[in-house]
Design an enzyme around this catalytic site. Sequence first.
Site, PDB file in Angstrom:
ATOM      1  N   SER A 142       0.869  -1.186   0.000  1.00  0.00           N
ATOM      2  CA  SER A 142       0.000   0.000   0.000  1.00  0.00           C
ATOM      3  C   SER A 142       0.900   1.228   0.000  1.00  0.00           C
ATOM      4  O   SER A 142       2.079   1.146   0.371  1.00  0.00           O
ATOM      5  CB  SER A 142      -0.849  -0.024   1.277  1.00  0.00           C
ATOM      6  OG  SER A 142      -1.474   1.216   1.494  1.00  0.00           O
ATOM      7  N   TYR A 155      -2.160  -1.339  10.346  1.00  0.00           N
ATOM      8  CA  TYR A 155      -2.135  -1.454   8.880  1.00  0.00           C
ATOM      9  C   TYR A 155      -0.748  -1.071   8.346  1.00  0.00           C
ATOM     10  O   TYR A 155      -0.188  -1.761   7.498  1.00  0.00           O
ATOM     11  CB  TYR A 155      -3.225  -0.555   8.289  1.00  0.00           C
ATOM     12  CG  TYR A 155      -3.495  -0.757   6.811  1.00  0.00           C
ATOM     13  CD1 TYR A 155      -4.094  -1.920   6.343  1.00  0.00           C
ATOM     14  CD2 TYR A 155      -3.166   0.227   5.884  1.00  0.00           C
ATOM     15  CE1 TYR A 155      -4.360  -2.102   4.987  1.00  0.00           C
ATOM     16  CE2 TYR A 155      -3.435   0.057   4.526  1.00  0.00           C
ATOM     17  CZ  TYR A 155      -4.028  -1.105   4.073  1.00  0.00           C
ATOM     18  OH  TYR A 155      -4.287  -1.278   2.732  1.00  0.00           O
TER      19      TYR A 155
END
Length: 270
Positions: A142, A155
């Site tokens: 990401s 995350y």
Amino acid sequence: MAYFANRVVAITGAGAGIGRELALALAGDGALLALSDKSAQAVAETGKLCAALHSEPLVTTLDVTDRAAVLAHAAATVAHFGRVEALFNNAGILHVGGVAESPFRDFEQVMDVDFWGVVNGTKAFLPYLQAAERAHVVNMSSAFGLVGVAQHGPYNAAKFAVRGFTDSLRQDMRAAGGVVRVTGVYPGGVLTSIARSARVAPGIDAAAVARRFEERVARTGPAAAARTILRGAARGEAKVLVGLDALLVDLVTRITGSYHERVLDMVFRS
Ligand SMILES: NC(=O)c1ccc[n+]([C@@H]2O[C@H](COP(=O)([O-])OP(=O)(O)OC[C@H]3O[C@@H](n4cnc5c(N)ncnc54)[C@H](O)[C@@H]3O)[C@@H](O)[C@H]2O)c1
């Protein structure tokens, strides 16, 4: 002929979002697909959409945190098609919440899916991929695997771990003769259901997280994201940035060094 035509490609998390769009694009290109997702209904739907494009995918209900099931899925894929040439470790979940507020369980859950899911998939498929003439591992990190941001401790940790794992794997594979090419993918905001199904720490308004993501963060469509990823994977690129936001994050973190937190804060707050 499209690069992935007639190649056997496995995709995890193929029931929605980027995974589904990867499946549809690859089906259109004539790839042979092994699609899996934790949601039986969602992956069956993707399977039907691919079948309408004259692809006959192998459809499997699979939780990427279940290591034994992932190992069995890799073996079943090869038993079905006789080979496998690409793996997209795409399945993932989003978590929003500060380090102080997020229970240990949240960290464990995000690491289980977003990091261990990638390790499980890679190690399960790698022996078969190494037996191919040319093969690919494509791991979804990401833009939050490039830069740490507030309220995303679990995350960020998982996506940074995927980046390190992927970079190390690439060098292992190069040293082993270069049969398996390894790509790390770093999307910015992509308009999928990821924020609607995000886990949130206590005290965080889940509906507001989803609204903000959809209205202000997600600037790239999932089909466009899939096209960018497939182009980069076919070229064997080490790093694929998806969306202008990801390009900007990558540039700013590299150019401004330790000032990147302040610069990005200014850019994204404006
Ligand atoms: N959408 C974004 O803005 C964005 C940005 C950066 C990175 N990513 C990454 O891209 C990947 C795909 O995300 P998306 O936006 O398409 O999300 P999505 O929520 O639309 O789709 C994810 C799919 O993964 C499946 N899944 C979740 N947990 C699973 C598990 N344990 N085992 C198997 N399948 C599971 C879900 O059922 C769903 O079908 C994820 O790894 C995500 O972290 C997305």
